[in-house]
Write a protein that holds these residues in place. Structure first.
Motif, PDB file in Angstrom:
ATOM      1  N   SER A  43      57.708 109.062  42.487  1.00  0.00           N
ATOM      2  CA  SER A  43      57.793 107.604  42.545  1.00  0.00           C
ATOM      3  C   SER A  43      57.351 107.023  41.203  1.00  0.00           C
ATOM      4  O   SER A  43      57.075 107.760  40.264  1.00  0.00           O
ATOM      5  N   ARG A 103      56.425 111.773  46.934  1.00  0.00           N
ATOM      6  CA  ARG A 103      57.013 110.838  47.895  1.00  0.00           C
ATOM      7  C   ARG A 103      57.690 111.527  49.083  1.00  0.00           C
ATOM      8  O   ARG A 103      58.596 110.982  49.696  1.00  0.00           O
ATOM      9  N   PHE A 104      57.235 112.709  49.403  1.00  0.00           N
ATOM     10  CA  PHE A 104      57.777 113.376  50.574  1.00  0.00           C
ATOM     11  C   PHE A 104      57.386 112.609  51.828  1.00  0.00           C
ATOM     12  O   PHE A 104      56.242 112.232  52.016  1.00  0.00           O
ATOM     13  N   GLU A 105      58.366 112.366  52.672  1.00  0.00           N
ATOM     14  CA  GLU A 105      58.113 111.723  53.962  1.00  0.00           C
ATOM     15  C   GLU A 105      58.704 112.608  55.039  1.00  0.00           C
ATOM     16  O   GLU A 105      59.828 113.087  54.923  1.00  0.00           O
ATOM     17  N   GLU A 106      57.932 112.818  56.079  1.00  0.00           N
ATOM     18  CA  GLU A 106      58.353 113.743  57.121  1.00  0.00           C
ATOM     19  C   GLU A 106      59.670 113.352  57.785  1.00  0.00           C
ATOM     20  O   GLU A 106      60.401 114.219  58.257  1.00  0.00           O
ATOM     21  N   LYS A 107      60.007 112.074  57.768  1.00  0.00           N
ATOM     22  CA  LYS A 107      61.273 111.673  58.390  1.00  0.00           C
ATOM     23  C   LYS A 107      62.477 112.249  57.644  1.00  0.00           C
ATOM     24  O   LYS A 107      63.578 112.278  58.171  1.00  0.00           O
ATOM     25  N   TYR A 108      62.276 112.720  56.408  1.00  0.00           N
ATOM     26  CA  TYR A 108      63.358 113.311  55.616  1.00  0.00           C
ATOM     27  C   TYR A 108      63.313 114.835  55.613  1.00  0.00           C
ATOM     28  O   TYR A 108      63.972 115.478  54.801  1.00  0.00           O
ATOM     29  N   LYS A 109      62.548 115.431  56.528  1.00  0.00           N
ATOM     30  CA  LYS A 109      62.370 116.884  56.514  1.00  0.00           C
ATOM     31  C   LYS A 109      63.699 117.636  56.637  1.00  0.00           C
ATOM     32  O   LYS A 109      63.879 118.676  56.010  1.00  0.00           O
ATOM     33  N   SER A 167      51.320 117.587  53.278  1.00  0.00           N
ATOM     34  CA  SER A 167      52.241 117.582  54.403  1.00  0.00           C
ATOM     35  C   SER A 167      52.417 118.999  54.925  1.00  0.00           C
ATOM     36  O   SER A 167      52.875 119.880  54.199  1.00  0.00           O
ATOM     37  N   GLU A 187      52.828 119.089  45.592  1.00  0.00           N
ATOM     38  CA  GLU A 187      52.815 117.762  46.194  1.00  0.00           C
ATOM     39  C   GLU A 187      51.588 117.025  45.669  1.00  0.00           C
ATOM     40  O   GLU A 187      50.474 117.537  45.749  1.00  0.00           O
ATOM     41  N   THR A 207      56.691 116.610  43.851  1.00  0.00           N
ATOM     42  CA  THR A 207      56.940 115.359  44.574  1.00  0.00           C
ATOM     43  C   THR A 207      55.646 114.615  44.869  1.00  0.00           C
ATOM     44  O   THR A 207      54.597 115.221  45.027  1.00  0.00           O
ATOM     45  N   ASN A 229      49.238 113.782  48.370  1.00  0.00           N
ATOM     46  CA  ASN A 229      49.712 113.852  49.739  1.00  0.00           C
ATOM     47  C   ASN A 229      49.573 115.295  50.196  1.00  0.00           C
ATOM     48  O   ASN A 229      49.623 116.216  49.385  1.00  0.00           O
TER      49      ASN A 229
END
Length: 175
Positions: A19, A108-114, A142, A137, A106, A140
């Motif tokens: 980001s 900006r890893f978001e779990e919704k994009y796994k 994850s 990472e 990264t 963060n």
């Protein structure tokens, strides 16, 4: 396949998924790029970084590698899938007789994009595994990204600050 006489021990194809965040008044990507240049200088021809972008070709020496790092600017039409394909293709088809690694960084890893991330790394399953995969990472942690790393026989490290990047590379065995 074109063969370069690298005389190197390792070439690392780097994928930034960062980001515009800042730490201590500097952009995270700039802090990481600075440490990458330090590593190249320290390793003196033993390691090169390749930044997968539209016009970059594999560096043939430290100067080329440093130039790619210094001049890297994320493109407005940045496409993570395209960048992965370019990185993997170049690792598998362009370079011989060196150790190869793919480094994914990264913040900006978001779990919704796994599912998207899994599909990117699924490419390794279908290609002869001639390279190591590393995940770093920043700011963060994850379990999902860590599990993706392990699923694809990669190594994962979560760091609290971009300033810890260099030590993370050493800890993971990238350098």
């Amino acid at each position: 396949m074109e063969t370069f006489d690298f005389g190197k021990k390792k070439i690392v194809s780097v994928i930034f998924d960062l980001s515009l965040s800042h730490e201590q008044g500097q952009r995270v990507i700039d802090l990481i790029k600075k440490q990458m240049v330090e590593i190249i200088v320290e390793k003196d021809e033993e390691l090169l970084f390749f930044i997968a972008s539209k016009n970059n070709v594999f560096p043939k020496g430290c100067g080329n590698s440093i130039q790619q790092i210094d001049s890297y600017v994320e493109l407005p039409d940045f496409n993570l899938s395209h960048t992965f394909r370019r990185s993997i293709t170049n690792l598998l088809e362009t370079v011989e007789d060196v150790d190869k690694a793919l480094l994914f960084i990264t913040d900006r890893f978001e779990e919704k994009y796994k599912g998207h991330y899994r599909s990117l790394f699924d490419m390794k399953r279908y290609k002869k595994a001639e390279y190591d995969v590393y995940f770093i990472e920043i700011n963060n942690y994850s379990k999902i990204l860590q599990s993706i790393a392990f699923m694809y026989e990669g190594k994962y490290k979560s760091i609290k600050s971009a300033n810890d990047f260099k030590s993370a590379l050493k800890e993971l065995g990238v350098v």
